[in-house]
Write an enzyme that holds these catalytic residues in place. Structure first.
Site, PDB file in Angstrom:
ATOM      1  N   SER B  79       0.804  -1.228   0.000  1.00 53.88           N
ATOM      2  CA  SER B  79       0.000   0.000   0.000  1.00 53.88           C
ATOM      3  C   SER B  79       0.838   1.278   0.000  1.00 53.88           C
ATOM      4  O   SER B  79       0.292   2.375   0.126  1.00 53.88           O
ATOM      5  CB  SER B  79      -0.922   0.031   1.209  1.00 53.88           C
ATOM      6  N   LEU B  90       1.298   6.857   0.905  1.00 50.56           N
ATOM      7  CA  LEU B  90       0.434   5.783   1.393  1.00 50.56           C
ATOM      8  C   LEU B  90      -0.899   5.820   0.654  1.00 50.56           C
ATOM      9  O   LEU B  90      -1.503   6.877   0.486  1.00 50.56           O
ATOM     10  CB  LEU B  90       0.188   5.982   2.898  1.00 50.56           C
ATOM     11  N   CYS B  91      -1.334   4.656   0.211  1.00 51.66           N
ATOM     12  CA  CYS B  91      -2.560   4.573  -0.564  1.00 51.66           C
ATOM     13  C   CYS B  91      -3.534   3.641   0.159  1.00 51.66           C
ATOM     14  O   CYS B  91      -3.450   2.429  -0.003  1.00 51.66           O
ATOM     15  CB  CYS B  91      -2.179   4.042  -1.946  1.00 51.66           C
ATOM     16  N   ILE B  92      -4.385   4.189   1.008  1.00 52.65           N
ATOM     17  CA  ILE B  92      -5.385   3.358   1.697  1.00 52.65           C
ATOM     18  C   ILE B  92      -6.763   3.976   1.523  1.00 52.65           C
ATOM     19  O   ILE B  92      -6.894   5.188   1.323  1.00 52.65           O
ATOM     20  CB  ILE B  92      -5.088   3.176   3.213  1.00 52.65           C
TER      21      ILE B  92
END
Lengths: 271, 172
Positions: B79, B90-92
């Site tokens: 992620s 950060l890719c959430i």
């Protein structure tokens, strides 16, 4: 747009989202809360258009609805409209403003805590509304000017109250899930069902109520009116072939505001 | 400068009542919109003993729109982007607004809502780091996702090495 993109088929949800995005972009720059306008200004929108709208508006005028107020069409229009009309209504006497504030403090805000929303976080969203309800009791201020400065000119204040109203709506729907679940089945959007085949009300609320910019439907309107102890009269103006608008009453109440509803948008209308 | 009561209050709250597992403060005292974060690697996870530095950048529209979180510490996670142009980002799902379709509408994962705070974001991030076999759907770091699936032991080893390095770098 390339021909390739044009030929791509969009599903309903994508079309809905695209429409919302376009509306949001178009509406930027228009006031959050417009000035009070006379009905002929509304007629003017349909000058070269549909006779049905013109007839319905003329009939509204005959019934004594002479003014309206435009609300920015950014998906938050219902929440801004109800906030404005609610404060405007209770500002007419200081006892009503006091009771409205007390009801928020004794019913609305405790409901948010009960549903598990962090009270420190919520404080920033409702504080501006409580202070407006205090300030409108000052007889020396002009309500119209004061509400313009707070609810139109100050985007942070206006948006905070929208967020608070959304959470208040969500908490009311979740708290009274049994009353609202039957209406969820009719909801036009995609609806997630839990293991027992019941709609997931928390997910529904997060997606269609709490999310900033998501339009409100009858369900949200009923819930917010209920928790604010406010009646809503909805004047439904659309292209259906009838001589007059349709009226819907949500929550019978001695304190009632009137919304002008056109599919996908809410403004205020006044007698 | 634009004010933001919501951020100012959270900063004050976190100073008064620090939360276990991370510390948060401003990069520059005159700018409320750029925060520096230090996360202590969660106990019993691959990150135990790690000291992770990150930056949270808030848009003016916060809390209507989410902040962007970027790790300054070198990390290897499905992620977290590893490409030079977005390194550490950060890719959430909770940092994406509803309607942002990177994951598609049907996805049940939680999206950004105005009620999210610095604390709730970091609680999610810490829980993300606590998983030894992270979710590999729509990864930001495709190679890390591939390794999680195909060579979990190698993945764990890489993560442990970077975790140890983060602690060493911190004392340099």
């Amino acid at each position: 747009m390339t021909s390739e993109a044009q030929s791509t088929e969009l599903n309903d949800t994508e079309i809905l989202e695209l429409t919302e995005k376009i509306k949001e972009e178009e509406s930027r720059g228009s006031p959050l809360i417009g000035v009070l306008e006379e009905m002929p200004a509304l007629l003017k929108e349909y000058e070269n258009g549909n006779e049905i709208y013109k007839n319905k508006i003329n009939n509204l005028i005959t019934e004594g609805y002479n003014h309206f107020r435009r609300i920015r069409g950014d998906g938050n229009c219902f929440y801004r409209a109800i906030t404005y009309a609610f404060i405007e209504l209770v500002s007419k006497d200081s006892q009503a403003a006091t009771s409205a504030k007390e009801r928020l403090e004794n019913v609305g805000i405790p409901l948010l805590s009960e549903l598990g929303f962090d009270s420190d976080i919520m404080l920033d969203f409702y504080q501006p509304l409580l202070s407006i309800l205090d300030n409108v009791k000052d007889p020396s201020i002009s309500i119209g000017d004061y509400l313009k400065v707070t609810l139109n000119d100050d985007e942070e204040v206006s948006n905070s109250i929208v967020v608070f109203m959304r959470y208040l709506t969500s908490a009311t729907i979740r708290k009274n899930a049994d009353d609202f679940i039957p209406f969820l089945f009719a909801y036009e959007g995609d609806l997630q069902l839990d293991d027992e085949g019941m709609p997931d009300i928390k997910k529904f609320c997060e997606t269609y109520v709490e999310a900033f910019g998501k339009e409100a439907d009858h369900l949200q309107m009923t819930a917010l009116g209920r928790v604010l102890d406010l009646g809503l009269k909805v004047c439904y103006l659309d292209a259906s072939e009838r001589p007059t608008v349709d009226w819907h009453t949500l929550n019978e109440n001695s304190k009632t505001i009137t919304l002008l509803y056109r599919p996908g948008h809410v403004d205020l209308v006044y007698k | 400068m634009t004010s933001n009561t919501h951020l100012a209050r959270q900063l004050q709250q976190l100073k008064k009542h620090p939360v276990d597992g991370f510390s948060a403060g401003l990069v520059d005292e005159s700018n409320l919109f750029e925060w520096e974060i230090i996360i202590i690697g969660p106990v019993d996870s691959l990150y135990e003993g790690a000291i992770l530095k990150a930056k949270l950048s808030f848009p003016e529209e916060y809390p209507l729109l989410p902040p962007k979180m970027t790790f300054l510490t070198d990390l290897w996670h499905p992620s977290i982007y590893n490409s030079p142009d977005r390194k550490g980002e950060l890719c959430i799902s909770i940092l994406h607004p509803p309607g942002d379709d990177e994951w598609g509408w049907e996805d049940a994962s939680e999206r950004w809502l105005p009620v999210h705070s610095v604390e709730s974001i970091l609680v999610s991030v810490i829980s993300l780091l606590s998983s030894d076999s992270p979710c590999t759907d729509s990864p930001a770091n495709v190679d890390a996702a591939k390794q999680v699936r195909e060579d979990p032991a190698g993945y764990k080893k890489t993560v442990r090495r970077l975790a140890r390095k983060s602690a060493e770098d911190c004392w340099d």
